[in-house]
Design an enzyme around this catalytic site. Structure first.
Site, PDB file in Angstrom:
ATOM      1  N   ASP A   1     -28.434 -25.486  94.734  1.00  0.00           N
ATOM      2  CA  ASP A   1     -27.834 -24.691  93.662  1.00  0.00           C
ATOM      3  C   ASP A   1     -28.460 -23.293  93.707  1.00  0.00           C
ATOM      4  O   ASP A   1     -29.691 -23.146  93.737  1.00  0.00           O
ATOM      5  CB  ASP A   1     -28.108 -25.333  92.302  1.00  0.00           C
ATOM      6  CG  ASP A   1     -27.428 -24.569  91.178  1.00  0.00           C
ATOM      7  OD1 ASP A   1     -26.228 -24.799  90.963  1.00  0.00           O
ATOM      8  OD2 ASP A   1     -28.110 -23.746  90.528  1.00  0.00           O
TER       9      ASP A   1
ATOM     10  N   ASN B   1     -22.894 -12.803  88.508  1.00  0.00           N
ATOM     11  CA  ASN B   1     -21.492 -12.517  88.172  1.00  0.00           C
ATOM     12  C   ASN B   1     -21.390 -11.617  86.942  1.00  0.00           C
ATOM     13  O   ASN B   1     -20.589 -10.675  86.905  1.00  0.00           O
ATOM     14  CB  ASN B   1     -20.724 -13.815  87.930  1.00  0.00           C
ATOM     15  CG  ASN B   1     -20.276 -14.482  89.214  1.00  0.00           C
ATOM     16  OD1 ASN B   1     -20.025 -13.818  90.214  1.00  0.00           O
ATOM     17  ND2 ASN B   1     -20.193 -15.810  89.191  1.00  0.00           N
TER      18      ASN B   1
ATOM     19  N   HIS C   1     -17.563 -10.507  89.691  1.00  0.00           N
ATOM     20  CA  HIS C   1     -17.278 -11.673  90.528  1.00  0.00           C
ATOM     21  C   HIS C   1     -17.111 -11.306  92.001  1.00  0.00           C
ATOM     22  O   HIS C   1     -17.349 -12.151  92.871  1.00  0.00           O
ATOM     23  CB  HIS C   1     -16.017 -12.382  90.021  1.00  0.00           C
ATOM     24  CG  HIS C   1     -16.232 -13.133  88.746  1.00  0.00           C
ATOM     25  ND1 HIS C   1     -16.811 -14.371  88.702  1.00  0.00           N
ATOM     26  CD2 HIS C   1     -15.969 -12.805  87.447  1.00  0.00           C
ATOM     27  CE1 HIS C   1     -16.879 -14.799  87.449  1.00  0.00           C
ATOM     28  NE2 HIS C   1     -16.379 -13.849  86.658  1.00  0.00           N
TER      29      HIS C   1
ATOM     30  N   ASP D   1     -18.827 -13.420  94.776  1.00  0.00           N
ATOM     31  CA  ASP D   1     -18.113 -14.020  95.913  1.00  0.00           C
ATOM     32  C   ASP D   1     -18.757 -13.609  97.233  1.00  0.00           C
ATOM     33  O   ASP D   1     -18.867 -14.419  98.163  1.00  0.00           O
ATOM     34  CB  ASP D   1     -16.644 -13.590  95.898  1.00  0.00           C
ATOM     35  CG  ASP D   1     -15.852 -14.267  94.795  1.00  0.00           C
ATOM     36  OD1 ASP D   1     -16.376 -15.214  94.180  1.00  0.00           O
ATOM     37  OD2 ASP D   1     -14.698 -13.850  94.556  1.00  0.00           O
TER      38      ASP D   1
ATOM     39  N   GLU E   1     -21.499 -22.570  92.398  1.00  0.00           N
ATOM     40  CA  GLU E   1     -22.600 -22.089  93.252  1.00  0.00           C
ATOM     41  C   GLU E   1     -23.401 -23.251  93.831  1.00  0.00           C
ATOM     42  O   GLU E   1     -24.515 -23.069  94.311  1.00  0.00           O
ATOM     43  CB  GLU E   1     -23.516 -21.157  92.458  1.00  0.00           C
ATOM     44  CG  GLU E   1     -24.282 -21.805  91.321  1.00  0.00           C
ATOM     45  CD  GLU E   1     -23.512 -21.804  90.004  1.00  0.00           C
ATOM     46  OE1 GLU E   1     -24.165 -21.924  88.948  1.00  0.00           O
ATOM     47  OE2 GLU E   1     -22.265 -21.681  90.023  1.00  0.00           O
TER      48      GLU E   1
END
Length: 361
Positions: free
Chosen positions: A237, A245, A250, A254, A280
């Site tokens: 994680d 974010n 975002h 990404d 994630e």
């Protein structure tokens, strides 16, 4: 005169002109589509030539096609060549005729009386040709018979010549249909493979998606139960990813996810299976691996991430860290139970402060 009309002077008759059809480029494209030019001799066509030679009692029989600047023979009996120049081709005249083209005596026909094929070896005196036409009626060549003496064909011979010419085109149409069908099958197979890959992978990172990874675990569980060595599951994680974010947007998040996937590809073995579990979270299946080896791989990943600025914004470097849980996948537990155990170890790593790796004892 139309731009695509070809003029081929008849040898020995400088005032005579052989005009190929106005639709010459379409005709040549059609001929090319059959894929017959410059192919090897084949029994299916040789049999037709032999049969028409017998029926017409002619020493020479040919299946020929009129190319841009030559006459090429797919099958030939009685001549020792596979092609001739277009300017001495009798068939170049034949493809301009709507029906059978018959020259009873070439020496008496001003179009051919000075042709070297008539005045010299092989001294052709008789010609009869039936058109080979495509479905649009474009003439591609002829099935023809020739003789060294003047003569004619009777009604049965003329019928046989046209009928066998039709059979030549039937063969060509059938073969082209097979090629087109094979090309379509190959195209559909490629599309199917693309769809399978698309359905199995995460659209952002290109790694396996969750559903595909779960199916893989089911298969690997069976293999391990049947005697394959145990494996290791690693649940990962990315730390504080929501803040990335929220702070940078975002699009930066990404970019960090795709960058992390690329780093994983470099760090892990080709035999290791990487997947995006969701958001994630990532998971790695490491076959034939001990917990110790898997832990070393996880540490290599931590080192590699420190050397990659995955969220650099406005020239300011941004480090990314992760938490991970590792457990053995031995086949004694179900895939779902193994994933739950890896998730529990991951949760422990996060609650103990993140940026750490927890192995089961």
């Amino acid at each position: 005169m139309p731009e695509n009309t070809i003029i081929a002077p008849t040898a020995g008759a400088p005032d005579a002109e052989t005009c190929l059809p106005d639709s010459e480029e379409r005709r040549l494209a059609s001929l090319e589509s059959y894929g017959v030019l410059d192919t090897v001799e084949e029994a299916d066509f040789d049999d037709i030539v032999e049969l028409i030679s017998i029926i017409c009692e002619a020493p020479i029989a040919v299946i020929n096609f009129i190319d841009r600047d030559r006459q090429w023979f797919k099958s030939v009996k009685g001549l020792g060549v596979r092609e001739t120049p277009l300017d001495i081709s009798i068939c170049a005249h034949a493809i301009l005729q709507p029906d059978l083209f018959i020259v009873e005596d070439t020496r008496e026909d001003p179009r051919f009386s000075n042709n070297p094929l008539v005045t010299q070896d092989p001294y052709l005196r008789f010609y009869a040709g039936a058109l080979l036409t495509d479905k649009d009626g474009l003439p591609l060549g002829t099935l023809c018979v020739l003789d060294h003496k003047p003569r004619d064909l009777n009604a049965n011979q003329r019928f046989a010549l046209q009928t066998l010419a039709n059979q030549v085109m039937t063969q060509l149409e059938f073969r082209r249909s097979l090629r087109e069908q094979q090309a379509l099958i190959e195209k559909l197979d490629a599309v199917r493979k693309d769809l399978v890959i698309t359905a199995a992978t995460d659209s952002l990172t290109g790694l396996l998606n969750r559903g595909s990874f779960e199916q893989l675990l089911e298969r690997e569980a069976i293999r391990i139960q049947q005697g394959a060595p145990p494996a290791v599951l690693m649940m990962i994680d990315l730390d504080f990813f929501k803040e990335i974010n929220d702070q940078f947007g975002h699009h930066v998040g990404d970019r960090a996810l795709t960058g992390f996937a690329d780093v994983c590809r470099d760090v892990f073995r080709q035999s290791d299976i990487l997947a995006r579990w969701g958001g994630e979270e990532f998971v790695v299946f490491m076959p034939r691996t001990t917990l110790h080896s898997a832990l070393l791989a996880a540490e290599r990943l931590r080192t590699a991430l420190r050397q990659n600025d995955l969220i650099a914004v406005n020239s300011a470097p941004g480090a990314i860290t992760f938490s991970a849980g590792l457990c053995t996948f031995s086949g004694k537990q179900s895939p779902a139970e193994a994933m739950q155990r890896a998730d529990e170890l991951l949760y422990q790593a996060k609650t103990e402060g993140r940026d750490r790796i927890i192995c089961e004892e």
